[in-house]
Design a protein around this motif. Structure first.
Motif, PDB file in Angstrom:
ATOM      1  N   TRP A  41     100.773  20.152  30.520  1.00 20.09           N
ATOM      2  CA  TRP A  41     100.619  20.964  31.730  1.00 20.09           C
ATOM      3  C   TRP A  41      99.154  21.326  31.964  1.00 20.09           C
ATOM      4  O   TRP A  41      98.672  21.303  33.103  1.00 20.09           O
ATOM      5  N   LEU A  42      98.431  21.637  30.895  1.00 19.09           N
ATOM      6  CA  LEU A  42      97.014  21.961  31.002  1.00 19.09           C
ATOM      7  C   LEU A  42      96.232  20.796  31.599  1.00 19.09           C
ATOM      8  O   LEU A  42      95.402  20.978  32.496  1.00 19.09           O
ATOM      9  N   PHE A  43      96.500  19.570  31.111  1.00 21.94           N
ATOM     10  CA  PHE A  43      95.757  18.413  31.594  1.00 21.94           C
ATOM     11  C   PHE A  43      96.140  18.051  33.021  1.00 21.94           C
ATOM     12  O   PHE A  43      95.298  17.569  33.785  1.00 21.94           O
ATOM     13  N   LEU A  44      97.385  18.260  33.394  1.00 24.64           N
ATOM     14  CA  LEU A  44      97.775  18.019  34.779  1.00 24.64           C
ATOM     15  C   LEU A  44      97.121  19.027  35.720  1.00 24.64           C
ATOM     16  O   LEU A  44      96.733  18.691  36.843  1.00 24.64           O
ATOM     17  N   GLN A  45      96.977  20.261  35.273  1.00 28.47           N
ATOM     18  CA  GLN A  45      96.380  21.311  36.093  1.00 28.47           C
ATOM     19  C   GLN A  45      94.859  21.186  36.178  1.00 28.47           C
ATOM     20  O   GLN A  45      94.260  21.460  37.211  1.00 28.47           O
ATOM     21  N   ARG A  46      94.225  20.771  35.068  1.00 26.99           N
ATOM     22  CA  ARG A  46      92.757  20.772  34.998  1.00 26.99           C
ATOM     23  C   ARG A  46      92.200  19.367  34.784  1.00 26.99           C
ATOM     24  O   ARG A  46      91.178  19.186  34.134  1.00 26.99           O
ATOM     25  N   TYR A  47      92.890  18.360  35.310  1.00 26.45           N
ATOM     26  CA  TYR A  47      92.511  16.965  35.080  1.00 26.45           C
ATOM     27  C   TYR A  47      91.082  16.666  35.552  1.00 26.45           C
ATOM     28  O   TYR A  47      90.310  16.015  34.844  1.00 26.45           O
ATOM     29  N   GLU A  48      90.719  17.125  36.738  1.00 31.22           N
ATOM     30  CA  GLU A  48      89.384  16.866  37.272  1.00 31.22           C
ATOM     31  C   GLU A  48      88.316  17.437  36.351  1.00 31.22           C
ATOM     32  O   GLU A  48      87.305  16.791  36.065  1.00 31.22           O
ATOM     33  N   GLU A  49      88.544  18.646  35.883  1.00 30.64           N
ATOM     34  CA  GLU A  49      87.562  19.311  35.033  1.00 30.64           C
ATOM     35  C   GLU A  49      87.449  18.646  33.670  1.00 30.64           C
ATOM     36  O   GLU A  49      86.344  18.442  33.147  1.00 30.64           O
ATOM     37  N   LEU A  50      88.595  18.292  33.065  1.00 26.50           N
ATOM     38  CA  LEU A  50      88.597  17.806  31.690  1.00 26.50           C
ATOM     39  C   LEU A  50      88.368  16.307  31.565  1.00 26.50           C
ATOM     40  O   LEU A  50      87.754  15.856  30.597  1.00 26.50           O
ATOM     41  N   MET A  51      88.856  15.519  32.534  1.00 30.60           N
ATOM     42  CA  MET A  51      88.866  14.072  32.372  1.00 30.60           C
ATOM     43  C   MET A  51      87.973  13.322  33.365  1.00 30.60           C
ATOM     44  O   MET A  51      87.760  12.126  33.207  1.00 30.60           O
ATOM     45  N   VAL A  52      87.466  13.987  34.374  1.00 30.61           N
ATOM     46  CA  VAL A  52      86.631  13.319  35.371  1.00 30.61           C
ATOM     47  C   VAL A  52      85.182  13.764  35.255  1.00 30.61           C
ATOM     48  O   VAL A  52      84.271  12.949  35.124  1.00 30.61           O
ATOM     49  N   HIS A  53      84.962  15.076  35.300  1.00 29.96           N
ATOM     50  CA  HIS A  53      83.599  15.597  35.225  1.00 29.96           C
ATOM     51  C   HIS A  53      83.143  15.684  33.771  1.00 29.96           C
ATOM     52  O   HIS A  53      83.946  15.812  32.856  1.00 29.96           O
ATOM     53  N   ALA A  54      81.837  15.624  33.578  1.00 36.18           N
ATOM     54  CA  ALA A  54      81.277  15.770  32.237  1.00 36.18           C
ATOM     55  C   ALA A  54      81.543  17.182  31.734  1.00 36.18           C
ATOM     56  O   ALA A  54      81.309  18.151  32.459  1.00 36.18           O
ATOM     57  N   PRO A  55      82.027  17.333  30.514  1.00 32.37           N
ATOM     58  CA  PRO A  55      82.338  18.677  30.012  1.00 32.37           C
ATOM     59  C   PRO A  55      81.069  19.470  29.735  1.00 32.37           C
ATOM     60  O   PRO A  55      80.025  18.894  29.412  1.00 32.37           O
ATOM     61  N   PRO A  56      81.130  20.773  29.877  1.00 32.59           N
ATOM     62  CA  PRO A  56      79.961  21.608  29.593  1.00 32.59           C
ATOM     63  C   PRO A  56      79.703  21.713  28.095  1.00 32.59           C
ATOM     64  O   PRO A  56      80.614  21.595  27.280  1.00 32.59           O
ATOM     65  N   ILE A  57      78.442  21.935  27.741  1.00 33.75           N
ATOM     66  CA  ILE A  57      78.078  22.116  26.346  1.00 33.75           C
ATOM     67  C   ILE A  57      78.411  23.538  25.923  1.00 33.75           C
ATOM     68  O   ILE A  57      78.166  24.499  26.649  1.00 33.75           O
ATOM     69  N   THR A  58      78.985  23.673  24.752  1.00 28.74           N
ATOM     70  CA  THR A  58      79.305  24.995  24.218  1.00 28.74           C
ATOM     71  C   THR A  58      78.080  25.584  23.530  1.00 28.74           C
ATOM     72  O   THR A  58      77.431  24.922  22.724  1.00 28.74           O
ATOM     73  N   GLU A  59      77.772  26.812  23.847  1.00 26.55           N
ATOM     74  CA  GLU A  59      76.696  27.547  23.205  1.00 26.55           C
ATOM     75  C   GLU A  59      77.312  28.334  22.055  1.00 26.55           C
ATOM     76  O   GLU A  59      78.056  29.292  22.266  1.00 26.55           O
ATOM     77  N   LEU A  60      77.022  27.918  20.837  1.00 25.99           N
ATOM     78  CA  LEU A  60      77.586  28.614  19.682  1.00 25.99           C
ATOM     79  C   LEU A  60      76.990  30.008  19.576  1.00 25.99           C
ATOM     80  O   LEU A  60      75.773  30.179  19.570  1.00 25.99           O
ATOM     81  N   VAL A  61      77.857  30.995  19.488  1.00 27.21           N
ATOM     82  CA  VAL A  61      77.379  32.373  19.438  1.00 27.21           C
ATOM     83  C   VAL A  61      78.105  33.134  18.347  1.00 27.21           C
ATOM     84  O   VAL A  61      79.274  32.909  18.081  1.00 27.21           O
ATOM     85  N   GLY A  62      77.374  33.987  17.686  1.00 27.14           N
ATOM     86  CA  GLY A  62      78.009  34.892  16.741  1.00 27.14           C
ATOM     87  C   GLY A  62      78.510  34.237  15.469  1.00 27.14           C
ATOM     88  O   GLY A  62      79.194  34.878  14.685  1.00 27.14           O
ATOM     89  N   ILE A  63      78.199  32.959  15.245  1.00 29.54           N
ATOM     90  CA  ILE A  63      78.637  32.298  14.010  1.00 29.54           C
ATOM     91  C   ILE A  63      77.455  32.142  13.102  1.00 29.54           C
ATOM     92  O   ILE A  63      76.426  31.569  13.477  1.00 29.54           O
ATOM     93  N   GLN A  64      77.561  32.649  11.900  1.00 35.10           N
ATOM     94  CA  GLN A  64      76.453  32.589  10.948  1.00 35.10           C
ATOM     95  C   GLN A  64      76.918  31.963   9.644  1.00 35.10           C
ATOM     96  O   GLN A  64      78.087  31.931   9.375  1.00 35.10           O
TER      97      GLN A  64
END
Length: 404
Positions: free
Chosen positions: A381-404
């Motif tokens: 259901w997630l992929f059907l709802q967010r297909y354009e974001e997850l499978m078409v456009h380049a995914p955003p880079i995650t900024e690692l925060v608070g992990i030491q």
């Protein structure tokens, strides 16, 4: 500040529901090639992705998953070492049957089912015929997915020589792919750089020119046709001896399947045999495609120069699906309900990944690290709802925060 070996990280955001907030920083990188390619960010913890050998076993006074939690600032290497010691203790206490025998027996049983499957296809009645299609479809995916996956990680045997033999048999003869390319792309890149943009980000599974319904429900039927075509294209990147060996194995595998359909199942024409081959080989193609995208895409993504250490990389970028009898048998636990465990300790067999699952899950949760789990229907259901974001456009880079 990028997260480097032994360097602290300054808090720059917040973590919500086991997913790290991120901002776009990179749009993509070139495709890796096994010849003369140096992947960025190479380190000892990345090399551990394959050929994992844990350190010494724990003593009586060491911390176990049920013990008191360690400080939040404990170095990443120490976390991975501690978890490796706990896992090694389980592996050393396990029998050969638990380490390898259980999974080998599943593959042997699949081979023994082949005659029954081909004989059922001789029937003119619908129920026996469909039983034959179902049997051969399950056997095909057990050999090509479970067998090839275990063989690529040398998890079927402790002998490297036999491991090479089984890799050629399952990957080239059964799956029609070349060992060198399969091992490089899956083991060295995907496992070493899980969810790192341009390297192990599962982008090879994306076909942005297809709409969501075609990709999720129709395109998987073409997997048996696309697989050998992709394999043939990749033969340009291997030595001629390996390419010749792969071509011979691919031809032998296809011809054996075709010959058995003609002489055992009684098919009368080339096209009817080929149609049956396509039907059986695509029987579980939908969950095969779905599993490959559900367990990584949509989770945090990283730039090559900003990727976290191994234990954080795998806990953030890998997801487990619930156990399923059919998929557990055909694909293996390491691809379904123990994918996190498999990415942390890829040289372990499916059965051993299942055995260490309680230890790994409890340890990660104790250390306040993500342990991603979700249902098949929820991810679909997630992929059907967010297909354009997850499978078409380049995914955003995650900024690692608070992990030491």
């Amino acid at each position: 500040m990028p997260l480097e070996d032994g360097e602290p990280v300054r808090p720059r955001g917040r973590q919500v529901n086991s997913e790290v907030s991120g901002i776009p920083r990179l749009r993509g990188m070139g495709d890796p090639s096994p010849r003369g390619t140096t992947v960025p960010g190479d380190s000892r913890t990345d090399v551990m992705a394959e050929g994992w050998e844990p350190g010494p076993t724990l003593g009586d006074g060491d911390v176990t998953p049920g013990g008191a939690p360690q400080p939040a600032w404990q170095p990443e290497e120490a976390l991975m070492t501690e978890l490796s010691e706990l896992v090694q203790k389980v592996v050393k206490s396990s029998s050969w049957w638990e380490r390898h025998g259980m999974d080998i027996s599943i593959l042997v049983c699949s081979f023994l089912l082949l005659p029954a499957g081909f004989l059922c296809l001789r029937s003119a009645h619908a129920i026996p015929f469909l039983a034959g299609v179902l049997t051969l479809g399950i056997v095909h995916h057990t050999l090509t997915v479970k067998g090839s996956h275990l063989a690529s990680h040398n998890a079927l045997t402790e002998s490297k020589s036999w491991g090479k033999v089984w890799a050629i048999f399952f990957i080239e003869l059964c799956s029609a792919f070349t060992v060198e390319q399969a091992t490089y792309n899956h083991v060295k890149i995907h496992h070493g750089y899980t969810n790192v943009i341009g390297l192990g980000d599962s982008s090879t599974w994306k076909l942005p020119f297809l709409n969501r319904y075609v990709y999720m429900f129709i395109a998987p039927l073409a997997v048996p046709i696309l697989t050998p075509l992709v394999a043939l294209d990749l033969l340009r990147n291997v030595e001629w001896k390996a390419a010749l060996r792969t071509l011979c194995c691919m031809f032998l595998g296809f011809y054996c399947h075709y010959w058995l359909l003609l002489h055992v199942s009684g098919f009368q024409s080339l096209w009817s045999a080929l149609l049956c081959m396509l039907l059986t080989r695509s029987l579980l193609a939908h969950p095969y495609i779905h599993v490959n995208i559900f367990q990584h895409i949509g989770l945090p993504m990283f730039a090559a120069d900003r990727k976290p250490k191994r234990i954080h990389l795998m806990s953030l970028g890998v997801l487990n699906l619930p156990r399923n009898p059919l998929l557990d048998w055909s694909f293996g636990h390491s691809l379904i309900s123990c994918h996190v465990e498999h990415h942390l300790f890829p040289s372990l067999s499916d059965n051993m990944c299942l055995k260490i699952k309680p230890i790994v899950s409890q340890y990660l949760k104790q250390k306040k690290l993500p342990y991603n789990e979700d249902t098949y229907s929820s991810r679909l259901w997630l992929f059907l709802q967010r297909y354009e974001e997850l499978m078409v456009h380049a995914p955003p880079i995650t900024e690692l925060v608070g992990i030491q």
